[in-house]
Design a protein around this motif. Structure first.
Motif, short mmCIF file in Angstrom:
data_model
loop_
_atom_site.label_atom_id
_atom_site.label_comp_id
_atom_site.label_asym_id
_atom_site.label_seq_id
_atom_site.Cartn_x
_atom_site.Cartn_y
_atom_site.Cartn_z
N VAL A 126 0.83 -1.20 0.00
CA VAL A 126 0.00 0.00 0.00
C VAL A 126 0.87 1.25 0.00
N THR A 138 1.13 5.28 0.19
CA THR A 138 0.38 6.42 0.72
C THR A 138 1.20 7.69 0.56
N GLY A 155 -7.07 3.50 -6.60
CA GLY A 155 -6.55 4.36 -5.55
C GLY A 155 -5.64 5.46 -6.06
N GLU A 206 -5.04 8.68 -7.99
CA GLU A 206 -5.82 9.82 -8.49
C GLU A 206 -4.87 10.81 -9.16
#
Length: 230
Positions: free
Chosen positions: A168, A170, A212, A214
């Motif tokens: 993931v 971030t 996820g 963008e």
């Protein structure tokens, strides 16, 4: 008034640089390459330039065209489908393309940066990515710059952590040239350590359409048609 030691050092440096420039000449092959790229720039890139500047679009088309022309492989070894022409050829192409469109010249620079990063990985795992990039089948964007860190790797805030079977990522990037029309992105993220630490930073290859992700296109004043997002 006599020369100081610093003056003498400055003089020697300037003399060396000017002497090197005076001795440098393009080879016959490089001159032919320059004329070939110049003709291409005037006939093809000039047609893209107006749209790139006025509408801030056209970057994808020009990159695909670069692939067909062989420009994306100029610095890439023949073992990966490139031409292996080196830095002088790159300088020639950048100058001739830039004479018609700064955006087009920057597009070439962006793709070659990404491809050379992939070459640094090497091996069979990177071969298809590089070969497809050289042909313009894959378009890459390098996601390094961040709103709060700029391009300082040590201040990088984006993280990548393993969560079950997924990695993931971030964080937020900005001024990622070509991102809005890229097929894949090379994302610089911190996989260990803390902000301020230049260790523990990884380069991750992801699909630009990964859930996820963008991408918001910026309307920049200069170097248009790059699809630089925030």
């Amino acid at each position: 008034m006599g020369f100081t030691q610093i003056d003498k050092v400055k003089f020697n440096i300037i003399y060396t640089v000017l002497n090197t420039i005076a001795m440098f000449e393009l080879t016959k092959e490089q001159i032919e390459y320059k004329e070939k790229v110049k003709e291409y720039a005037q006939k093809v890139v000039r047609e893209y330039a107006k749209s790139m500047d006025e509408k801030n679009e056209g970057g994808e088309k020009i990159v695909r065209d670069f692939g067909e022309m062989g420009l994306l492989g100029m610095k890439i070894s023949p073992q990966y489908g490139g031409l292996g022409l080196g830095e002088v050829a790159f300088a020639i192409a950048t100058e001739e393309l830039g004479a018609e469109s700064g955006g087009a010249s920057h597009s070439l620079h962006t793709q070659l940066n990404a491809l050379q990063l992939l070459v640094s990985i090497g091996g069979d795992s990177a071969r298809k990515w590089i070969e497809d990039g050289v042909k313009g089948k894959e378009i890459y964007a390098v996601a390094l710059t961040e709103p709060g860190a700029g391009s300082d790797l040590g201040a990088l805030q984006t993280t990548a952590k393993q969560e079950g079977d997924e990695l993931v990522i971030t964080g937020e990037k900005i001024f990622t040239s070509g991102a809005s029309f890229s097929s894949k992105m090379l994302v610089l993220a911190r996989t260990s350590g803390n902000p301020g630490d230049r260790q523990g930073i990884s380069m991750l290859l992801i699909d630009s359409k990964t859930p996820g992700v963008e991408i918001h296109k910026l309307d920049l004043m200069g170097i248009r048609g790059q699809g630089s997002p925030t």
